[in-house]
Design an enzyme around this catalytic site. Structure first.
Site, PDB file in Angstrom:
ATOM      1  N   HIS A  43       0.845  -1.188   0.000  1.00 51.23           N
ATOM      2  CA  HIS A  43       0.000   0.000   0.000  1.00 51.23           C
ATOM      3  C   HIS A  43       0.883   1.242   0.000  1.00 51.23           C
ATOM      4  O   HIS A  43       2.103   1.154   0.195  1.00 51.23           O
ATOM      5  CB  HIS A  43      -0.940   0.008   1.215  1.00 51.23           C
ATOM      6  CG  HIS A  43      -0.234  -0.009   2.528  1.00 51.23           C
ATOM      7  ND1 HIS A  43      -0.164  -1.115   3.327  1.00 51.23           N
ATOM      8  CD2 HIS A  43       0.454   0.964   3.171  1.00 51.23           C
ATOM      9  CE1 HIS A  43       0.526  -0.845   4.405  1.00 51.23           C
ATOM     10  NE2 HIS A  43       0.926   0.417   4.341  1.00 51.23           N
TER      11      HIS A  43
HETATM   12  C1  T46 Z   1       2.784   0.932   6.843  1.00 50.08           C
HETATM   13  C2  T46 Z   1       3.591  -0.296   7.054  1.00 50.08           C
HETATM   14  C3  T46 Z   1       5.065  -0.015   7.159  1.00 50.08           C
HETATM   15  C4  T46 Z   1      -4.118  -0.497  13.676  1.00 50.08           C
HETATM   16  O1  T46 Z   1      -5.188  -0.743  14.264  1.00 50.08           O
HETATM   17  N1  T46 Z   1      -3.372   0.573  14.047  1.00 50.08           N
HETATM   18  C5  T46 Z   1      -2.192   0.870  13.458  1.00 50.08           C
HETATM   19  O2  T46 Z   1      -1.531   1.863  13.837  1.00 50.08           O
HETATM   20  C6  T46 Z   1      -1.730   0.042  12.387  1.00 50.08           C
HETATM   21  C7  T46 Z   1      -0.419   0.359  11.676  1.00 50.08           C
HETATM   22  C8  T46 Z   1      -2.487  -1.027  12.030  1.00 50.08           C
HETATM   23  N2  T46 Z   1      -3.659  -1.286  12.669  1.00 50.08           N
HETATM   24  C9  T46 Z   1      -4.443  -2.471  12.273  1.00 50.08           C
HETATM   25  C10 T46 Z   1      -5.056  -2.408  10.892  1.00 50.08           C
HETATM   26  C11 T46 Z   1      -5.078  -3.856  10.467  1.00 50.08           C
HETATM   27  O3  T46 Z   1      -6.250  -4.480  10.944  1.00 50.08           O
HETATM   28  O4  T46 Z   1      -3.558  -3.587  12.264  1.00 50.08           O
HETATM   29  C12 T46 Z   1      -3.884  -4.466  11.196  1.00 50.08           C
HETATM   30  C13 T46 Z   1      -2.686  -4.687  10.300  1.00 50.08           C
HETATM   31  O5  T46 Z   1      -2.398  -3.478   9.580  1.00 50.08           O
HETATM   32  P1  T46 Z   1      -1.827  -3.480   8.095  1.00 50.08           P
HETATM   33  O6  T46 Z   1      -2.357  -4.641   7.354  1.00 50.08           O
HETATM   34  O7  T46 Z   1      -2.064  -2.125   7.514  1.00 50.08           O
HETATM   35  O8  T46 Z   1      -0.258  -3.686   8.367  1.00 50.08           O
HETATM   36  P2  T46 Z   1       0.949  -3.659   7.340  1.00 50.08           P
HETATM   37  O9  T46 Z   1       2.048  -4.368   8.023  1.00 50.08           O
HETATM   38  O10 T46 Z   1       0.570  -4.121   5.984  1.00 50.08           O
HETATM   39  O11 T46 Z   1       1.328  -2.083   7.186  1.00 50.08           O
HETATM   40  C14 T46 Z   1       1.787  -1.343   8.295  1.00 50.08           C
HETATM   41  C15 T46 Z   1       1.053  -0.004   8.388  1.00 50.08           C
HETATM   42  O12 T46 Z   1      -0.378  -0.252   8.407  1.00 50.08           O
HETATM   43  C16 T46 Z   1       1.365   0.917   7.255  1.00 50.08           C
HETATM   44  O13 T46 Z   1       0.926   2.228   7.555  1.00 50.08           O
HETATM   45  O14 T46 Z   1       3.234   1.869   6.196  1.00 50.08           O
HETATM   46  O15 T46 Z   1       3.189  -1.078   8.181  1.00 50.08           O
END
Ligand code: T46
Length: 146
Positions: free
Chosen positions: A60
């Site tokens: 993303h």
């Molecule tokens: C990014 C990369 C480097 C939350 O509730 N709060 C938070 O602050 C974050 C980051 C995530 N979440 C929840 C949302 C999803 O249900 O945690 C779950 C996993 O998040 P996501 O699939 O977005 O995680 P990544 O590892 O794909 O991405 C993350 C960050 O979301 C993103 O901003 O730049 O790490």
């Protein structure tokens, strides 16, 4: 013969930090401070660990969010994509930080078993700031998929 026009080249801007290590006979301490060695107000910190073998995360971009990624234990690598070019940055020591600006597609990959990837962000969590579809990302940055 090189036919690519200069205006078509947009190499990925990579900004990394070597954080100062305060070391003594007890070990090493690194301090992270907003608007000092972290180039923004720190509004949020999160970290990921226990990443399963072969898993990549991310896929993303963000509309406005700025972040600094630090692999505080183990190693991983970060693929950065500005819509034109890609670069892979290894994060393999806890005193190295990678700045990621908005409008960069990112993939976190090559996690070691023991990797702990910590992220400092300049905004609270806001799903509306995410661009999770690659075509939407290209449209966001005004590019056309070939
Ligand atoms: C990014 C990369 C480097 C939350 O509730 N709060 C938070 O602050 C974050 C980051 C995530 N979440 C929840 C949302 C999803 O249900 O945690 C779950 C996993 O998040 P996501 O699939 O977005 O995680 P990544 O590892 O794909 O991405 C993350 C960050 O979301 C993103 O901003 O730049 O790490």
């Amino acid at each position: 013969m090189e036919t690519r026009l200069a205006q078509e080249v947009a190499s990925v801007d990579i900004t990394t930090f070597d954080f100062e290590e305060h070391g003594d006979e007890r070990g090493i301490l690194i301090a992270l401070e907003e608007n000092r060695n972290i180039p923004f107000d720190i509004r949020r910190c999160y970290f990921m660990y226990n990443t399963q073998p072969g898993i990549s995360r991310g896929f993303h971009a963000h509309k406005t969010l700025q972040q600094v990624l630090i692999c505080v234990r183990g190693s991983c690598s970060i693929l950065l994509d500005n819509g034109t070019e890609k670069a892979v940055v290894p994060l393999d020591r806890p005193n190295k930080g990678l700045y990621i600006s908005a409008s960069i597609w990112r993939v976190m990959q090559d996690f070691s078993d023991d990797a702990v990837l910590m992220v400092l962000a300049d905004q609270l969590y806001d799903e509306a700031d995410y661009i999770r579809n690659y075509d939407d990302f290209l449209a966001w940055i005004g590019k056309k998929r070939k």
